[in-house]
Design a protein around this motif. Structure first.
Motif, short mmCIF file in Angstrom:
data_model
loop_
_atom_site.label_atom_id
_atom_site.label_comp_id
_atom_site.label_asym_id
_atom_site.label_seq_id
_atom_site.Cartn_x
_atom_site.Cartn_y
_atom_site.Cartn_z
N VAL A 1 0.85 -1.19 0.00
CA VAL A 1 0.00 0.00 0.00
C VAL A 1 0.88 1.24 0.00
N ARG A 2 0.65 2.12 -0.95
CA ARG A 2 1.37 3.38 -1.02
C ARG A 2 0.39 4.54 -1.02
N ALA A 3 0.80 5.63 -0.41
CA ALA A 3 -0.07 6.81 -0.35
C ALA A 3 0.79 8.05 -0.52
N GLY A 4 0.20 9.10 -1.07
CA GLY A 4 0.97 10.32 -1.23
C GLY A 4 0.18 11.42 -1.91
N PHE A 5 0.73 12.62 -1.84
CA PHE A 5 0.15 13.76 -2.54
C PHE A 5 0.57 13.72 -4.01
N GLY A 6 -0.22 14.35 -4.85
CA GLY A 6 0.05 14.35 -6.28
C GLY A 6 1.21 15.23 -6.70
N GLY A 7 1.65 16.15 -5.84
CA GLY A 7 2.75 17.05 -6.17
C GLY A 7 3.02 17.99 -5.02
N GLN A 8 4.17 18.69 -5.09
CA GLN A 8 4.56 19.57 -3.99
C GLN A 8 3.58 20.72 -3.80
N ASP A 9 3.10 21.30 -4.89
CA ASP A 9 2.17 22.42 -4.77
C ASP A 9 0.88 22.00 -4.10
N GLN A 10 0.52 20.74 -4.24
CA GLN A 10 -0.72 20.23 -3.65
C GLN A 10 -0.55 19.93 -2.16
N TRP A 11 0.67 19.77 -1.75
CA TRP A 11 0.97 19.29 -0.39
C TRP A 11 1.32 20.40 0.59
N LYS A 12 1.81 21.54 0.08
CA LYS A 12 2.41 22.54 0.96
C LYS A 12 1.43 23.33 1.81
N ARG A 13 0.15 23.18 1.59
CA ARG A 13 -0.82 23.92 2.40
C ARG A 13 -1.07 23.26 3.76
N TRP A 14 -0.54 22.06 3.96
CA TRP A 14 -0.92 21.28 5.14
C TRP A 14 0.24 21.05 6.10
N ILE A 15 -0.04 21.19 7.39
CA ILE A 15 0.92 20.88 8.45
C ILE A 15 0.85 19.39 8.80
N HIS A 16 -0.36 18.88 8.87
CA HIS A 16 -0.61 17.50 9.30
C HIS A 16 -1.69 16.91 8.41
N ALA A 17 -1.39 15.78 7.76
CA ALA A 17 -2.34 15.21 6.82
C ALA A 17 -2.21 13.69 6.77
N PRO A 18 -2.73 12.98 7.79
CA PRO A 18 -2.68 11.51 7.76
C PRO A 18 -3.48 10.96 6.57
N PHE A 19 -2.88 10.00 5.88
CA PHE A 19 -3.53 9.46 4.70
C PHE A 19 -4.71 8.55 5.06
N PRO A 20 -5.73 8.51 4.20
CA PRO A 20 -6.89 7.65 4.48
C PRO A 20 -6.56 6.18 4.35
N TYR A 21 -7.29 5.36 5.08
CA TYR A 21 -7.14 3.90 5.04
C TYR A 21 -7.91 3.36 3.84
N TYR A 22 -7.32 2.41 3.13
CA TYR A 22 -7.99 1.74 2.02
C TYR A 22 -8.51 0.41 2.57
N PRO A 23 -9.80 0.30 2.87
CA PRO A 23 -10.33 -0.90 3.54
C PRO A 23 -10.06 -2.18 2.76
N MET A 24 -9.76 -3.26 3.49
CA MET A 24 -9.49 -4.55 2.85
C MET A 24 -10.67 -5.03 2.03
N ASP A 25 -11.89 -4.87 2.58
CA ASP A 25 -13.07 -5.30 1.84
C ASP A 25 -13.22 -4.53 0.54
N ALA A 26 -12.89 -3.22 0.59
CA ALA A 26 -12.99 -2.40 -0.62
C ALA A 26 -11.98 -2.87 -1.67
N ARG A 27 -10.80 -3.26 -1.23
CA ARG A 27 -9.79 -3.77 -2.17
C ARG A 27 -10.27 -5.09 -2.78
N ARG A 28 -10.79 -5.97 -1.91
CA ARG A 28 -11.24 -7.28 -2.40
C ARG A 28 -12.34 -7.13 -3.44
#
Length: 214
Positions: free
Chosen positions: A121-148
């Motif tokens: 599982v990998r998570a990230g912002f699409g680019g630096q300009d998209q990311w710099k507005r945030w101090i704290h931004a925990p990534f969302p969980y991708y549920p196992m059932d949703a993946r299945r």
């Protein structure tokens, strides 16, 4: 076949400190100050302007806060750091020895830009300009059932930013088509924190859940 899951946060409107804003070419040595842990916990940020006086060998003999960051801990950290700096002999001007020069250090917290988790599982912002507005931004969980069930899609969220930069309200502007993905994206966004200059604003945050088979 290996399945790779991407949780991509692409903040439409859009810590580690950015460090000093001085002209580094003038300096023989100018180590960046560490971001004080107490200031990190408080969410403090800001720029400190200091007036520096020099000796003829380029060392800093005096440093006074010319303009405060608004946080005394950041100010003192910046002052202690520049006292260890040394300028190149060829960059020293006569006025640096008598009147001094003003240098600026910026302390700015920024969210983690990307992360890798177990089970590919990998998570990230699409680019630096998209990311710099945030101090704290925990990534969302991708549920196992949703993946299945191979649920994929992009949910567009609207975050209302409070006075301290925290997200005080989340609205689903456009659904991903799957309630479980919408719920996880909304849940994560409620824990985000923006830089204080965005207080009172509404920020659009698209979150894309993608499955890729390799």
């Amino acid at each position: 076949m290996k399945q790779t899951i991407f949780v991509c946060v692409c903040a439409a409107l859009f810590a580690a400190p950015t460090g000093l804003c001085a002209t580094t070419s003038d300096w023989l040595s100018a180590p960046k100050p560490n971001f004080p842990p107490s200031a990190l916990r408080k969410g403090s940020e800001g720029s400190v302007k200091l007036k520096l006086l020099f000796a003829q060998d380029g060392s800093v003999t005096s440093a006074k806060v010319f303009k405060s960051s608004g946080d005394s801990v950041l100010d003192e950290t910046a002052r202690n750091a520049v006292l260890k700096w040394k300028m190149k002999a060829g960059a020293i001007k006569p006025s640096d020895l008598t009147k001094g020069r003003v240098e600026e250090i910026e302390f700015r917290q920024e969210a983690m830009m990307s992360a890798t988790y177990p089970l590919s599982v990998r998570a990230g912002f699409g680019g630096q300009d998209q990311w710099k507005r945030w101090i704290h931004a925990p990534f969302p969980y991708y549920p196992m059932d949703a993946r299945r069930l191979r649920h994929q899609g992009t949910v567009l969220l609207i975050a209302t930013i409070g006075k301290d930069g925290g997200v005080v309200a989340v609205q689903i502007f456009k659904t991903s088509g799957y309630a479980d993905l919408d719920e996880q994206a909304s849940k994560a966004l409620r824990h985000w924190k923006a830089h204080k200059e965005y207080a009172g604003q509404k920020l659009g945050v698209p979150v894309r859940f993608t499955l890729s088979v390799r």
